[in-house]
Design a protein around this motif. Structure first.
Motif, PDB file in Angstrom:
ATOM      1  N   TYR A  68      56.551  36.999  43.358  1.00 55.62           N
ATOM      2  CA  TYR A  68      56.477  38.396  42.920  1.00 55.62           C
ATOM      3  C   TYR A  68      55.090  38.605  42.335  1.00 55.62           C
ATOM      4  N   SER A  69      54.462  39.723  42.671  1.00 56.24           N
ATOM      5  CA  SER A  69      53.170  39.956  42.036  1.00 56.24           C
ATOM      6  C   SER A  69      53.045  41.411  41.621  1.00 56.24           C
ATOM      7  N   THR A  70      52.251  41.619  40.589  1.00 55.54           N
ATOM      8  CA  THR A  70      52.103  42.972  40.077  1.00 55.54           C
ATOM      9  C   THR A  70      50.701  43.168  39.499  1.00 55.54           C
ATOM     10  N   LEU A  71      50.260  44.427  39.528  1.00 53.71           N
ATOM     11  CA  LEU A  71      48.987  44.796  38.905  1.00 53.71           C
ATOM     12  C   LEU A  71      49.320  45.324  37.511  1.00 53.71           C
ATOM     13  N   CYS A  72      48.617  44.818  36.508  1.00 55.24           N
ATOM     14  CA  CYS A  72      48.922  45.208  35.132  1.00 55.24           C
ATOM     15  C   CYS A  72      47.713  45.857  34.480  1.00 55.24           C
ATOM     16  N   ALA A  73      48.004  46.784  33.575  1.00 57.05           N
ATOM     17  CA  ALA A  73      46.936  47.446  32.830  1.00 57.05           C
ATOM     18  C   ALA A  73      47.326  47.527  31.366  1.00 57.05           C
ATOM     19  N   PRO A  92      48.230  30.784  34.556  1.00 57.59           N
ATOM     20  CA  PRO A  92      47.775  30.364  35.891  1.00 57.59           C
ATOM     21  C   PRO A  92      48.103  31.405  36.982  1.00 57.59           C
ATOM     22  N   GLY A  93      49.132  32.222  36.739  1.00 56.44           N
ATOM     23  CA  GLY A  93      49.494  33.252  37.721  1.00 56.44           C
ATOM     24  C   GLY A  93      48.593  34.473  37.670  1.00 56.44           C
ATOM     25  N   VAL A  94      47.701  34.528  36.681  1.00 55.50           N
ATOM     26  CA  VAL A  94      46.718  35.620  36.636  1.00 55.50           C
ATOM     27  C   VAL A  94      45.542  35.190  37.494  1.00 55.50           C
ATOM     28  N   THR A  95      45.322  35.909  38.595  1.00 55.35           N
ATOM     29  CA  THR A  95      44.233  35.519  39.488  1.00 55.35           C
ATOM     30  C   THR A  95      43.018  36.432  39.328  1.00 55.35           C
ATOM     31  N   HIS A  96      43.236  37.676  38.916  1.00 53.34           N
ATOM     32  CA  HIS A  96      42.135  38.612  38.698  1.00 53.34           C
ATOM     33  C   HIS A  96      42.300  39.207  37.314  1.00 53.34           C
ATOM     34  N   ASN A  97      41.207  39.345  36.598  1.00 55.13           N
ATOM     35  CA  ASN A  97      41.258  39.942  35.266  1.00 55.13           C
ATOM     36  C   ASN A  97      39.925  40.643  35.017  1.00 55.13           C
ATOM     37  N   TYR A  98      39.979  41.962  34.831  1.00 59.54           N
ATOM     38  CA  TYR A  98      38.749  42.739  34.719  1.00 59.54           C
ATOM     39  C   TYR A  98      38.765  43.695  33.537  1.00 59.54           C
ATOM     40  N   ASN A 105      41.823  49.751  29.744  1.00 59.08           N
ATOM     41  CA  ASN A 105      40.555  49.087  30.077  1.00 59.08           C
ATOM     42  C   ASN A 105      40.704  47.650  30.603  1.00 59.08           C
ATOM     43  N   LEU A 106      41.846  47.020  30.340  1.00 63.73           N
ATOM     44  CA  LEU A 106      42.016  45.656  30.831  1.00 63.73           C
ATOM     45  C   LEU A 106      43.004  45.661  32.009  1.00 63.73           C
ATOM     46  N   TRP A 107      42.552  45.160  33.143  1.00 60.62           N
ATOM     47  CA  TRP A 107      43.367  45.166  34.363  1.00 60.62           C
ATOM     48  C   TRP A 107      43.466  43.749  34.906  1.00 60.62           C
ATOM     49  N   PHE A 108      44.671  43.329  35.203  1.00 60.33           N
ATOM     50  CA  PHE A 108      44.820  41.982  35.771  1.00 60.33           C
ATOM     51  C   PHE A 108      45.998  41.932  36.739  1.00 60.33           C
ATOM     52  N   THR A 109      45.970  40.933  37.607  1.00 57.25           N
ATOM     53  CA  THR A 109      47.085  40.734  38.527  1.00 57.25           C
ATOM     54  C   THR A 109      47.856  39.498  38.078  1.00 57.25           C
TER      55      THR A 109
ATOM     56  N   LYS B 144      33.385  44.329  33.711  1.00 57.59           N
ATOM     57  CA  LYS B 144      33.212  42.900  33.508  1.00 57.59           C
ATOM     58  C   LYS B 144      34.331  42.146  34.213  1.00 57.59           C
ATOM     59  N   GLU B 145      33.970  40.986  34.745  1.00 61.70           N
ATOM     60  CA  GLU B 145      34.969  40.150  35.407  1.00 61.70           C
ATOM     61  C   GLU B 145      35.317  38.988  34.476  1.00 61.70           C
ATOM     62  N   PHE B 146      36.577  38.908  34.074  1.00 62.25           N
ATOM     63  CA  PHE B 146      36.985  37.795  33.207  1.00 62.25           C
ATOM     64  C   PHE B 146      37.531  36.627  34.028  1.00 62.25           C
ATOM     65  N   LYS B 147      38.131  36.952  35.158  1.00 60.25           N
ATOM     66  CA  LYS B 147      38.711  35.894  35.985  1.00 60.25           C
ATOM     67  C   LYS B 147      38.836  36.380  37.423  1.00 60.25           C
ATOM     68  N   LYS B 148      38.514  35.511  38.340  1.00 61.05           N
ATOM     69  CA  LYS B 148      38.762  35.809  39.742  1.00 61.05           C
ATOM     70  C   LYS B 148      38.953  34.483  40.457  1.00 61.05           C
ATOM     71  N   THR B 149      40.148  34.257  40.884  1.00 60.87           N
ATOM     72  CA  THR B 149      40.449  32.979  41.501  1.00 60.87           C
ATOM     73  C   THR B 149      41.517  33.198  42.569  1.00 60.87           C
ATOM     74  N   SER B 150      41.943  32.127  43.218  1.00 56.21           N
ATOM     75  CA  SER B 150      43.015  32.242  44.206  1.00 56.21           C
ATOM     76  C   SER B 150      44.265  31.619  43.624  1.00 56.21           C
ATOM     77  N   MET B 151      45.406  32.171  43.997  1.00 55.57           N
ATOM     78  CA  MET B 151      46.676  31.678  43.477  1.00 55.57           C
ATOM     79  C   MET B 151      46.932  30.243  43.939  1.00 55.57           C
ATOM     80  N   LYS B 152      47.367  29.422  42.992  1.00 56.66           N
ATOM     81  CA  LYS B 152      47.846  28.085  43.333  1.00 56.66           C
ATOM     82  C   LYS B 152      49.370  28.181  43.335  1.00 56.66           C
ATOM     83  N   TYR B 153      49.938  28.193  44.517  1.00 53.19           N
ATOM     84  CA  TYR B 153      51.387  28.404  44.622  1.00 53.19           C
ATOM     85  C   TYR B 153      52.182  27.153  44.281  1.00 53.19           C
TER      86      TYR B 153
END
Lengths: 155, 154
Positions: A68-73, A92-98, A105-109, B144-153
């Motif tokens: 399951y994945s979701t975009l969070c703000a 570890p499930g957060v792959t993008h954080n901006y 202002n904080l967005w992450f997946t 700003k980019e705090f994290k950008k990676t690929s999922m480790k399933y």
């Protein structure tokens, strides 16, 4: 960027869009490009060092894997952003954080093995960071990036 | 269903492929099969829609796509498919999703735009808004980019 030549651009296009599914992909690419294999892997190594290539591997469809994945703000006070971003990054499930220029202002997946687990992690994070999280899971996908065109005439 | 063999392959391919001449050799060893059989299995993962693609994942900013923004749109329910498909047709739009709208949150359609110039980015946004007659939207840029990676399933 300024130090990559047209061979690098062609290589990046092949690596993104036409990666040869063979046991010796670098040799295959070298024959497509008319360069020897060592030059190909040397160029790839440099493109990684320059930070242009993040990695070469598989891109998976998390939904097909049952994840399951979701975009969070979240709205986070400016002086607190680094701390909260750090807490978010720890998952570890957060792959993008901006940090983005919006009231939220904080967005992450977040990707998790199930919806219940994702909810649990978000609840935990809300408590630890003292924030309220808006969760915006996708209901329909119209497009997911395939590649960034790099060729000399790209875009 | 995802079996243990699939998981082994995914675990291997979610990382960074080695630049050695036979980057799948180690995976073949792990699976106890030939490299040709590995290639077949990888192709099968792709056919099953589990793997979208194999190849290079770029840091698009470093690759020259420096103007990136998420556009959040408010599109009436009956028009989301038309709007989503139209947005998807732009090369510069990499992702387009319809998302849930929690109470008090109006935006339902999201598109990620990557352009080499700010002007091109604005042109695309304006032409989409005009073409689809969307009044309410918001261009949100990354600061700003705090994290950008690929999922480790696994």
């Amino acid at each position: 960027m300024n130090s990559i030549d047209s061979m690098d651009r062609k290589l990046l296009d092949i690596l993104q869009k036409e990666f040869p599914l063979t046991t010796r992909p670098w040799a295959e690419i070298s024959s497509i490009m008319g360069l020897d294999e060592q030059e190909i892997t040397g160029r790839i190594e440099k493109l990684k060092q320059k930070g242009i290539i993040r990695r070469i591997g598989g891109v998976f469809d998390s939904r097909q894997l049952g994840f399951y994945s979701t975009l969070c703000a979240a709205r986070v006070d400016e002086q607190d952003v680094e701390r909260v971003a750090g807490l978010v990054n720890d998952y570890p499930g957060v792959t993008h954080n901006y940090l983005r220029d919006h009231e939220y202002n904080l967005w992450f997946t977040l990707t998790a093995p199930s919806e219940a687990e994702a909810r649990q992690q978000l609840k935990e994070l809300e408590k630890a960071a003292g924030i309220t999280i808006l969760s915006l899971p996708a209901r329909k996908v119209y497009k997911i990036r395939v590649a960034f065109p790099m060729g000399d005439n790209a875009l | 269903m995802i079996n243990e063999r699939d998981k082994t392959i995914i675990k291997y391919l979610q990382g960074d492929l080695s630049l050695s001449s036979e980057p799948f050799r180690l995976l073949a060893d792990q699976l106890g099969c030939t490299q040709d059989e590995v290639m077949e299995a990888v192709e099968e993962l792709q056919d099953r829609g589990i793997m979208r693609r194999i190849g290079a994942i770029l840091r698009h900013r470093r690759a020259g796509y420096v103007h990136n923004a998420m556009i959040m749109w408010v599109v009436p329910g009956e028009r989301v498919d038309e709007a989503g498909e139209y947005m998807a047709s732009f090369t510069e739009i990499s992702h387009c999703y319809l998302r849930e709208t929690p109470a008090g949150w109006p935006y339902n359609l999201y598109s990620m735009i990557h352009a080499r110039t700010s002007q091109r980015l604005e042109e695309i946004v304006e032409s989409i808004a005009r073409e689809l007659g969307i009044q309410e939207y918001k261009v949100v840029r990354t600061v700003k980019e705090f994290k950008k990676t690929s999922m480790k399933y696994y």
